[in-house]
Write a protein that holds these residues in place. Structure first.
Motif, PDB file in Angstrom:
ATOM      1  N   ASN A 361      50.222 -19.855   6.661  1.00 36.21           N
ATOM      2  CA  ASN A 361      51.261 -20.132   5.660  1.00 36.21           C
ATOM      3  C   ASN A 361      50.701 -20.664   4.343  1.00 36.21           C
ATOM      4  N   ARG A 362      49.438 -20.416   4.092  1.00 38.27           N
ATOM      5  CA  ARG A 362      48.805 -21.008   2.924  1.00 38.27           C
ATOM      6  C   ARG A 362      49.331 -20.436   1.615  1.00 38.27           C
ATOM      7  N   LYS A 363      49.901 -19.258   1.653  1.00 38.70           N
ATOM      8  CA  LYS A 363      50.475 -18.683   0.426  1.00 38.70           C
ATOM      9  C   LYS A 363      51.733 -19.440   0.001  1.00 38.70           C
ATOM     10  N   GLU A 364      52.342 -20.149   0.954  1.00 35.51           N
ATOM     11  CA  GLU A 364      53.542 -20.936   0.645  1.00 35.51           C
ATOM     12  C   GLU A 364      53.191 -22.404   0.396  1.00 35.51           C
ATOM     13  N   ILE A 365      51.937 -22.643  -0.006  1.00 38.91           N
ATOM     14  CA  ILE A 365      51.456 -24.008  -0.155  1.00 38.91           C
ATOM     15  C   ILE A 365      52.305 -24.817  -1.123  1.00 38.91           C
ATOM     16  N   GLU A 366      52.820 -24.175  -2.162  1.00 35.68           N
ATOM     17  CA  GLU A 366      53.610 -24.890  -3.163  1.00 35.68           C
ATOM     18  C   GLU A 366      54.854 -25.500  -2.529  1.00 35.68           C
ATOM     19  N   THR A 367      55.555 -24.728  -1.718  1.00 37.18           N
ATOM     20  CA  THR A 367      56.768 -25.219  -1.061  1.00 37.18           C
ATOM     21  C   THR A 367      56.431 -26.259   0.001  1.00 37.18           C
ATOM     22  N   VAL A 368      55.346 -26.018   0.737  1.00 35.84           N
ATOM     23  CA  VAL A 368      54.941 -26.955   1.795  1.00 35.84           C
ATOM     24  C   VAL A 368      54.633 -28.330   1.208  1.00 35.84           C
ATOM     25  N   LEU A 369      53.810 -28.369   0.163  1.00 34.42           N
ATOM     26  CA  LEU A 369      53.423 -29.655  -0.420  1.00 34.42           C
ATOM     27  C   LEU A 369      54.600 -30.342  -1.107  1.00 34.42           C
ATOM     28  N   GLU A 370      55.429 -29.577  -1.760  1.00 36.62           N
ATOM     29  CA  GLU A 370      56.611 -30.146  -2.395  1.00 36.62           C
ATOM     30  C   GLU A 370      57.526 -30.789  -1.354  1.00 36.62           C
ATOM     31  N   THR A 371      57.722 -30.100  -0.236  1.00 41.22           N
ATOM     32  CA  THR A 371      58.578 -30.612   0.836  1.00 41.22           C
ATOM     33  C   THR A 371      57.999 -31.892   1.439  1.00 41.22           C
ATOM     34  N   LEU A 372      56.692 -31.886   1.657  1.00 47.50           N
ATOM     35  CA  LEU A 372      56.038 -33.051   2.251  1.00 47.50           C
ATOM     36  C   LEU A 372      56.097 -34.253   1.297  1.00 47.50           C
ATOM     37  N   MET A 373      55.823 -34.014   0.034  1.00 47.90           N
ATOM     38  CA  MET A 373      55.833 -35.106  -0.938  1.00 47.90           C
ATOM     39  C   MET A 373      57.238 -35.672  -1.155  1.00 47.90           C
ATOM     40  N   GLU A 374      58.259 -34.818  -1.092  1.00 49.47           N
ATOM     41  CA  GLU A 374      59.633 -35.264  -1.360  1.00 49.47           C
ATOM     42  C   GLU A 374      60.325 -35.850  -0.141  1.00 49.47           C
ATOM     43  N   ASP A 375      59.721 -35.699   1.032  1.00 46.84           N
ATOM     44  CA  ASP A 375      60.366 -36.165   2.259  1.00 46.84           C
ATOM     45  C   ASP A 375      60.566 -37.685   2.225  1.00 46.84           C
ATOM     46  N   PHE A 399      44.458 -25.174  -6.791  1.00 51.03           N
ATOM     47  CA  PHE A 399      45.893 -25.040  -7.019  1.00 51.03           C
ATOM     48  C   PHE A 399      46.656 -26.120  -6.246  1.00 51.03           C
ATOM     49  N   SER A 400      46.223 -26.380  -5.015  1.00 54.77           N
ATOM     50  CA  SER A 400      46.842 -27.444  -4.207  1.00 54.77           C
ATOM     51  C   SER A 400      46.655 -28.806  -4.862  1.00 54.77           C
ATOM     52  N   MET A 401      45.474 -29.040  -5.432  1.00 55.21           N
ATOM     53  CA  MET A 401      45.210 -30.311  -6.110  1.00 55.21           C
ATOM     54  C   MET A 401      46.125 -30.474  -7.322  1.00 55.21           C
ATOM     55  N   GLN A 402      46.311 -29.409  -8.071  1.00 60.83           N
ATOM     56  CA  GLN A 402      47.207 -29.449  -9.223  1.00 60.83           C
ATOM     57  C   GLN A 402      48.627 -29.799  -8.798  1.00 60.83           C
ATOM     58  N   LEU A 403      49.085 -29.167  -7.716  1.00 62.88           N
ATOM     59  CA  LEU A 403      50.431 -29.436  -7.216  1.00 62.88           C
ATOM     60  C   LEU A 403      50.573 -30.894  -6.769  1.00 62.88           C
ATOM     61  N   LEU A 404      49.586 -31.380  -6.033  1.00 58.95           N
ATOM     62  CA  LEU A 404      49.644 -32.751  -5.540  1.00 58.95           C
ATOM     63  C   LEU A 404      49.701 -33.758  -6.694  1.00 58.95           C
ATOM     64  N   THR A 405      48.894 -33.536  -7.729  1.00 59.68           N
ATOM     65  CA  THR A 405      48.895 -34.476  -8.851  1.00 59.68           C
ATOM     66  C   THR A 405      50.208 -34.420  -9.635  1.00 59.68           C
ATOM     67  N   GLU A 406      50.792 -33.241  -9.739  1.00 61.54           N
ATOM     68  CA  GLU A 406      52.098 -33.124 -10.409  1.00 61.54           C
ATOM     69  C   GLU A 406      53.169 -33.896  -9.638  1.00 61.54           C
ATOM     70  N   HIS A 407      53.157 -33.739  -8.307  1.00 63.59           N
ATOM     71  CA  HIS A 407      54.144 -34.452  -7.485  1.00 63.59           C
ATOM     72  C   HIS A 407      53.863 -35.957  -7.478  1.00 63.59           C
ATOM     73  N   ARG A 408      52.582 -36.337  -7.509  1.00 62.09           N
ATOM     74  CA  ARG A 408      52.229 -37.764  -7.555  1.00 62.09           C
ATOM     75  C   ARG A 408      52.820 -38.414  -8.800  1.00 62.09           C
ATOM     76  N   LYS A 409      52.682 -37.735  -9.926  1.00 61.25           N
ATOM     77  CA  LYS A 409      53.199 -38.269 -11.183  1.00 61.25           C
ATOM     78  C   LYS A 409      54.720 -38.348 -11.161  1.00 61.25           C
ATOM     79  N   ARG A 410      55.355 -37.331 -10.595  1.00 56.99           N
ATOM     80  CA  ARG A 410      56.819 -37.258 -10.597  1.00 56.99           C
ATOM     81  C   ARG A 410      57.434 -38.220  -9.593  1.00 56.99           C
ATOM     82  N   LEU A 411      56.830 -38.334  -8.416  1.00 54.26           N
ATOM     83  CA  LEU A 411      57.423 -39.104  -7.327  1.00 54.26           C
ATOM     84  C   LEU A 411      56.803 -40.480  -7.132  1.00 54.26           C
ATOM     85  N   GLN A 412      55.680 -40.742  -7.830  1.00 55.55           N
ATOM     86  CA  GLN A 412      54.984 -42.027  -7.697  1.00 55.55           C
ATOM     87  C   GLN A 412      54.558 -42.298  -6.256  1.00 55.55           C
TER      88      GLN A 412
END
Length: 468
Positions: A361-375, A399-412
Motif C-alpha cells: 500500500n505504499r502508493k497510498e502513503i499520503e492517505t496513510v500518514l495523514e490518517t495516522l497523524m490526524e488520529d 516524499f513521506s518525509m515531506q508529508l510528515l513535516t507538513e502534518h507536524r507543522k499543521r497538527l503540532q
C-alpha cells in the motif's frame, strides 16, 4: 571557595591563552591545538632550544615565566611536572590570570603522601588568591565558537549543548560523537580531580550561560552531594540536564577512586537524584547522543500514545514490543481511521492496526500518514525507513518525509524515525539519514534506542509540566 563567575567566564570564553611546558615529546600537542584559537596565544618554556623551536616553527612568542608575558591572560594550560605545579600556579595567581587548566596529573588520585601534599598546596594557592583551577588531571576547556580545543580534529562553530565531564577521554569521545551526528555541542569542560571547582560549580555556571540550551554531564562522583542536588533542581526546569553516572558497581567505584579520587555513590542514590530533580539519566555515550538528538530536533512533548508505521511483518511486532516496554502506549486507531484505511487498504502482506504494516500500500502513503497523524488516539508518530539502493524507494522516502513535516507543522504532533538496515555499513543508510536531517526528523538505528530516547525526553517534559 566562592566562585567568581566573571573570572570563570574569562576561562570558558578566553581571548588569550598561555601554554606552560608544552613538550617536543608530544609534538607540541597543546600549542598545535591552539592553531584554531581565535585570540592571542603565548608559550612559557625555560628550555632555550625548545623555546627557539616554538618561536621559529610554531610562530608563537615564548617567555620564561607567565609574569613576563606583557598582556593579560584569560586561560592558562599547564603541562608541567607535578613537583613544579604549585610554583607555576603561584605565578599564575600573581599574574592575575582568569584561570588555569591542569593537564598535569599524579596528585591525590595516586593515593600517595607526596601526591596528596602537592594537591593540598594547589588548593591553598587557589583559595588564597581566588584563582579558578580546572583539574588537575584534566583536558580543560573546549569552546567551538572561540576555536579552543583539546583534541586533534578541527572545531566547528556550534552552540547549544554543553558537556561537563570528569573524564578527558569521555569528553573527547563525546565531542567526536556529537560532531559525527551534527549535534551542536559548543562547549565542554573536562575537570578531572576537581579539587577547586567540581560538578555543581560548572552546572551553576552553565545554567546561566545564554549560549547553553542543554547540558550533558559525565559524573564519576561528587564531593558536596547536597549542593549538587540543590543546583540540579534549580537547573532542570530551565534547561534539560543529562546525567551519565559511572562507578555504580564495586569495580567501577574502585576505578573512580584511582582515576579522579572521587566518591562514587550507589546506583539507588543516583536514580533517586535524577528522579526527584527531573534530570534525564543516561547509561552510555550512544544513549546520550540519542537523547540530545531528540531534544535538539523536537519541540517539548508529553504524549505517550504512539503511532507506528513502516515496519514489515515481524518488524512491526518488535517495534510495538519495544515501544510498549519503554513505557509508551501503542493504541488501536479510532473507528474513523480504520474505516478510512479499510476503504482502500490491501491486506495482502500488510495490516493497518497500529503499527501499520504498509505492505503493497505504499502508493497510498499520503492517505496513510495523514490518517495516522490526524488520529485522535495518537500523540506522535514514529516511522521506519529502510535503506535501499533503489532510487525510486529513496524518492518515495523523501516524499513521506515531506508529508510528515507538513502534518507536524499543521497538527503540532512530534515525529521521529528509525532507519533500518541489517547491514550497519550500508551507505544507503547515510543517504536516508541526511534526508531526515534536512527535514529535522530525529532518526535512530533501532526500535529500542528510539523508544528509550523518546520516552525519557517525554518524561522530562511531563515532569516539569507537572511541577509548573
Amino acid at each position: 571557595m566562592a566562585i567568581d563567575h566573571e573570572r570563570l567566564d574569562r576561562v570558558i570564553n578566553p581571548k588569550s591563552v598561555a601554554v606552560v611546558g608544552d613538550s617536543q615529546k608530544n609534538d607540541f600537542r597543546w600549542l598545535n591545538h591552539m592553531k584554531t584559537f581565535k585570540g592571542k596565544v603565548y608559550s612559557v618554556h625555560i628550555n632555550p632550544e625548545t623555546a627557539k623551536r616554538i618561536e621559529e616553527e610554531l610562530k608563537v612568542p615564548n617567555f620564561k615565566s607567565l609574569k613576563d608575558i606583557p598582556d593579560d591572560i584569560d586561560y592558562v594550560i599547564f603541562n608541567v611536572p607535578r613537583k613544579v605545579a604549585p610554583s607555576v600556579l603561584q605565578d599564575a595567581a600573581e599574574k592575575e590570570v582568569g584561570g588555569v587548566a591542569m593537564f598535569t596529573s599524579g596528585f591525590a588520585e595516586t593515593d600517595t603522601e607526596e601526591g596528596s601534599s602537592l594537591q593540598n598546596a594547589i588548593i591553598d594557592i587557589a583559595k588564597t588568591n581566588g584563582l579558578i583551577v580546572i583539574g588537575p588531571n584534566c583536558m580543560g576547556v573546549y569552546n567551538s565558537k572561540r576555536g579552543l580545543r583539546f583534541l586533534d580534529h578541527p572545531v566547528g562553530n556550534s552552540k547549544g549543548i554543553t558537556l561537563i565531564s570528569q573524564s578527558g577521554s569521555i569528553a573527547s569521545s563525546f565531542i567526536t560523537a556529537a560532531e559525527a551526528r551534527d549535534i551542536p555541542l559548543g562547549k565542554a569542560v573536562s575537570f578531572g580531580n576537581g579539587v577547586v571547582l567540581e560538578n555543581p560549580d560548572y552546572l551553576e555556571y552553565f545554567a546561566q550561560d545564554k549560549e547553553t540550551q542543554f547540558i550533558a554531564m559525565y559524573i564519576e562522583g561528587v564531593r558536596d552531594g547536597k549542593r549538587f542536588f540543590d543546583v540540579l533542581k534549580k537547573t532542570t526546569p530551565i534547561k534539560p540536564v543529562l546525567i551519565w553516572k559511572s562507578g555504580l558497581t564495586d569495580a567501577g567505584q574502585r576505578a573512580t577512586a584511582s582515576h579522579t579520587n572521587s566518591l562514587a555513590g550507589s546506583r539507588s542514590i543516583w536514580e533517586a537524584v535524577c528522579k526527584q530533580s527531573g534530570a534525564i539519566q543516561v547509561n552510555s555515550l550512544e544513549e546520550s547522543m540519542d537523547i540530545l538528538t531528540t531534544l535538539n530536533t523536537l519541540d517539548g512533548f508529553t504524549g505517550t500514545k504512539v503511532g507506528l508505521a513502516g515496519g514489515a511483518g515481524g518488524q512491526s511486532v518488535v517495534m510495538a514490543d519495544d515501544f510498549t516496554n519503554a513505557g509508551f502506549e501503542v493504541p488501536a486507531l479510532t473507528k474513523e481511521s480504520n474505516e478510512k484505511l479499510g476503504s482502500f487498504f490491501s491486506l495482502v502482506g500488510a495490516a493497518y492496526p497500529n503499527p501499520i504494516d504498509m505492505g503493497s500500500n505504499r502508493k497510498e502513503i499520503e492517505t496513510v500518514l495523514e490518517t495516522l497523524m490526524e488520529d485522535n488516539n495518537i500523540d506522535f508518530v514514529t516511522m521506519q525507513f529502510s535503506a535501499s539502493k533503489n532510487i525510486e524507494d529513496q524518492e518515495r522516502a523523501e516524499f513521506s518525509m515531506q508529508l510528515l513535516t507538513e502534518h507536524r507543522k499543521r497538527l503540532q504532533k512530534p515525529i521521529a524515525s528509525i532507519v533500518f538496515s541489517p547491514d550497519p555499513n550500508a551507505t544507503e543508510q547515510n543517504i536516508i539519514k541526511d534526508m531526515l536531517k534536512k527535514y529535522q526528523i530525529p532518526s535512530f538505528p533501532t526500535y529500542q534506542r528510539a523508544s528509550i530516547a523518546l520516552k525519557k525526553v517525554s518524561d522530562y517534559y511531563k515532569f516539569h509540566t507537572k511541577q509548573g
